[in-house]
Design an enzyme around this catalytic site. Structure first.
Site, PDB file in Angstrom:
ATOM      1  N   THR A  35      39.983  37.469  47.101  1.00 32.69           N
ATOM      2  CA  THR A  35      38.578  37.829  46.916  1.00 32.69           C
ATOM      3  C   THR A  35      38.510  39.143  46.156  1.00 32.69           C
ATOM      4  OG1 THR A  35      38.015  36.747  48.997  1.00 32.69           O
ATOM      5  CG2 THR A  35      36.427  38.330  48.137  1.00 32.69           C
ATOM      6  N   TYR A  36      37.649  39.178  45.182  1.00 33.14           N
ATOM      7  CA  TYR A  36      37.453  40.397  44.397  1.00 33.14           C
ATOM      8  C   TYR A  36      36.355  41.227  45.035  1.00 33.14           C
ATOM      9  CZ  TYR A  36      40.585  38.393  41.061  1.00 33.14           C
ATOM     10  OH  TYR A  36      41.712  37.875  40.479  1.00 33.14           O
ATOM     11  N   LEU A  37      36.643  42.503  45.217  1.00 31.64           N
ATOM     12  CA  LEU A  37      35.679  43.427  45.814  1.00 31.64           C
ATOM     13  C   LEU A  37      34.852  44.111  44.745  1.00 31.64           C
ATOM     14  CD1 LEU A  37      38.098  45.020  48.427  1.00 31.64           C
ATOM     15  CD2 LEU A  37      36.559  43.065  48.734  1.00 31.64           C
TER      16      LEU A  37
END
Length: 165
Positions: A35-37
Protein backbone atom coordinates in the site's frame (compact mmCIF):
# COMPACT_ATOMS: atom_id res chain seq x y z
CA UNK A 1 20.64 6.20 0.18
CA UNK A 2 21.01 2.88 -1.66
CA UNK A 3 20.45 2.61 -5.39
CA UNK A 4 17.98 0.12 -6.82
CA UNK A 5 18.93 -0.74 -10.39
CA UNK A 6 16.53 -3.14 -12.07
CA UNK A 7 15.01 -4.14 -15.36
CA UNK A 8 11.45 -5.38 -15.76
CA UNK A 9 9.98 -7.60 -18.43
CA UNK A 10 6.41 -8.54 -19.37
CA UNK A 11 5.91 -12.31 -19.07
CA UNK A 12 3.41 -14.23 -21.16
CA UNK A 13 3.65 -17.41 -19.06
CA UNK A 14 3.10 -18.02 -15.36
CA UNK A 15 5.92 -18.76 -12.93
CA UNK A 16 4.60 -22.32 -12.48
CA UNK A 17 4.74 -22.92 -16.25
CA UNK A 18 8.33 -21.63 -16.41
CA UNK A 19 9.36 -23.81 -13.47
CA UNK A 20 7.74 -26.89 -15.04
CA UNK A 21 9.57 -26.21 -18.32
CA UNK A 22 12.89 -25.92 -16.48
CA UNK A 23 13.45 -22.33 -17.65
CA UNK A 24 13.52 -21.09 -14.07
CA UNK A 25 14.65 -22.66 -10.77
CA UNK A 26 12.44 -21.63 -7.82
CA UNK A 27 14.03 -20.67 -4.49
CA UNK A 28 11.14 -19.05 -2.59
CA UNK A 29 7.63 -17.73 -2.92
CA UNK A 30 6.03 -14.83 -1.03
CA UNK A 31 2.57 -13.33 -0.94
CA UNK A 32 2.95 -9.54 -0.92
CA UNK A 33 0.40 -6.88 0.00
CA UNK A 34 1.61 -3.35 -0.64
CA UNK A 35 0.00 0.00 0.00
CA UNK A 36 1.28 3.43 -0.91
CA UNK A 37 1.04 6.05 1.81
CA UNK A 38 2.20 8.94 -0.37
CA UNK A 39 3.40 9.27 -3.93
CA UNK A 40 4.02 11.70 -6.72
CA UNK A 41 5.92 11.56 -10.01
CA UNK A 42 9.36 11.36 -8.35
CA UNK A 43 8.85 9.83 -4.89
CA UNK A 44 6.89 7.12 -3.16
CA UNK A 45 6.40 5.85 0.37
CA UNK A 46 4.88 2.41 0.83
CA UNK A 47 4.35 -0.35 3.36
CA UNK A 48 4.37 -4.07 2.66
CA UNK A 49 3.25 -7.25 4.35
CA UNK A 50 5.26 -10.22 3.06
CA UNK A 51 4.28 -13.81 3.86
CA UNK A 52 6.72 -16.60 3.00
CA UNK A 53 4.53 -19.32 1.47
CA UNK A 54 6.97 -22.08 2.45
CA UNK A 55 7.48 -21.19 6.14
CA UNK A 56 4.53 -18.91 6.96
CA UNK A 57 6.97 -16.30 8.29
CA UNK A 58 5.60 -12.74 8.05
CA UNK A 59 7.66 -9.57 7.57
CA UNK A 60 6.57 -5.94 7.42
CA UNK A 61 8.52 -3.20 5.61
CA UNK A 62 8.44 0.54 5.08
CA UNK A 63 10.06 1.86 1.88
CA UNK A 64 10.97 5.24 0.43
CA UNK A 65 11.91 5.45 -3.26
CA UNK A 66 12.96 8.41 -5.37
CA UNK A 67 13.20 8.55 -9.14
CA UNK A 68 11.82 6.63 -12.11
CA UNK A 69 13.07 4.08 -14.60
CA UNK A 70 15.88 1.55 -14.22
CA UNK A 71 17.78 3.35 -11.46
CA UNK A 72 16.18 4.77 -8.31
CA UNK A 73 17.21 5.66 -4.81
CA UNK A 74 15.69 3.37 -2.18
CA UNK A 75 15.56 3.08 1.60
CA UNK A 76 13.77 0.04 3.01
CA UNK A 77 13.60 -1.20 6.56
CA UNK A 78 11.58 -3.58 8.71
CA UNK A 79 8.72 -2.33 10.87
CA UNK A 80 6.52 -4.06 13.45
CA UNK A 81 3.12 -5.54 12.69
CA UNK A 82 1.56 -2.87 14.90
CA UNK A 83 3.16 0.00 12.96
CA UNK A 84 2.22 -1.64 9.65
CA UNK A 85 -1.41 -2.03 10.75
CA UNK A 86 -1.63 1.58 11.92
CA UNK A 87 -0.22 2.92 8.65
CA UNK A 88 -2.28 0.57 6.48
CA UNK A 89 -5.56 1.30 8.30
CA UNK A 90 -4.92 5.06 8.22
CA UNK A 91 -4.44 4.91 4.44
CA UNK A 92 -7.94 3.54 3.80
CA UNK A 93 -6.53 2.04 0.60
CA UNK A 94 -6.93 -1.27 -1.18
CA UNK A 95 -3.56 -3.08 -1.14
CA UNK A 96 -1.99 -4.24 -4.36
CA UNK A 97 -1.47 -8.00 -3.95
CA UNK A 98 0.85 -10.33 -5.80
CA UNK A 99 2.77 -13.56 -5.47
CA UNK A 100 6.53 -13.18 -5.91
CA UNK A 101 8.44 -16.26 -6.97
CA UNK A 102 12.18 -15.75 -6.56
CA UNK A 103 14.65 -17.98 -8.27
CA UNK A 104 17.62 -18.38 -10.56
CA UNK A 105 18.16 -18.08 -14.27
CA UNK A 106 21.62 -18.30 -15.79
CA UNK A 107 23.34 -17.11 -12.61
CA UNK A 108 20.95 -14.18 -12.05
CA UNK A 109 18.43 -13.80 -9.25
CA UNK A 110 15.05 -13.20 -10.88
CA UNK A 111 11.76 -12.20 -9.23
CA UNK A 112 8.56 -13.20 -11.01
CA UNK A 113 5.54 -11.19 -9.81
CA UNK A 114 2.03 -12.49 -10.58
CA UNK A 115 -0.57 -9.84 -9.67
CA UNK A 116 -3.91 -10.89 -8.18
CA UNK A 117 -6.13 -7.97 -9.23
CA UNK A 118 -5.16 -7.91 -12.90
CA UNK A 119 -3.83 -10.20 -15.59
CA UNK A 120 -0.16 -9.25 -15.28
CA UNK A 121 3.06 -11.16 -14.66
CA UNK A 122 6.46 -9.47 -14.74
CA UNK A 123 10.07 -10.55 -14.29
CA UNK A 124 12.49 -8.26 -12.42
CA UNK A 125 16.26 -8.53 -12.31
CA UNK A 126 18.38 -6.28 -10.05
CA UNK A 127 21.93 -5.22 -10.92
CA UNK A 128 24.95 -3.70 -9.19
CA UNK A 129 25.46 -1.06 -11.88
CA UNK A 130 23.70 0.67 -14.78
CA UNK A 131 26.33 -0.77 -17.11
CA UNK A 132 25.46 -4.32 -16.01
CA UNK A 133 21.74 -3.60 -16.42
CA UNK A 134 22.20 -2.19 -19.91
CA UNK A 135 24.44 -5.09 -20.95
CA UNK A 136 21.97 -7.74 -19.72
CA UNK A 137 20.76 -10.06 -22.49
CA UNK A 138 17.34 -11.36 -21.49
CA UNK A 139 16.08 -14.76 -22.65
CA UNK A 140 13.14 -14.82 -25.09
CA UNK A 141 10.73 -16.00 -22.37
CA UNK A 142 11.20 -12.70 -20.49
CA UNK A 143 9.14 -10.91 -23.16
CA UNK A 144 8.98 -7.16 -23.73
CA UNK A 145 11.30 -4.90 -21.72
CA UNK A 146 8.99 -2.62 -19.71
CA UNK A 147 11.68 -1.06 -17.49
CA UNK A 148 10.89 2.47 -18.67
CA UNK A 149 7.15 2.08 -19.21
CA UNK A 150 5.38 3.87 -16.38
CA UNK A 151 2.05 2.14 -17.02
CA UNK A 152 3.62 -1.02 -15.56
CA UNK A 153 5.09 0.60 -12.45
CA UNK A 154 3.68 -0.70 -9.17
CA UNK A 155 2.61 2.79 -8.10
CA UNK A 156 0.66 3.33 -11.37
CA UNK A 157 -1.00 -0.10 -11.09
CA UNK A 158 -1.83 0.62 -7.42
CA UNK A 159 -3.25 4.07 -8.28
CA UNK A 160 -5.49 2.51 -10.96
CA UNK A 161 -6.66 -0.06 -8.41
CA UNK A 162 -7.72 2.72 -6.02
CA UNK A 163 -9.88 4.35 -8.68
CA UNK A 164 -11.83 1.07 -9.04
CA UNK A 165 -12.80 0.77 -5.36
Amino acid sequence: MAMEIERKFLLERTPDELIAEGAFVRRSRQRIEQTYLALDEQQEIRVRRLVDEDTGEVEYTHTFKQGNGMSREEIEYSITESIYNQLFEASGAVPLTKVRTTGEWNGFTVELDRYDQLNLTVAEVEFDSLEAAEAFAAPDWFGEDISSKREYSNKKVWRDLQSRK
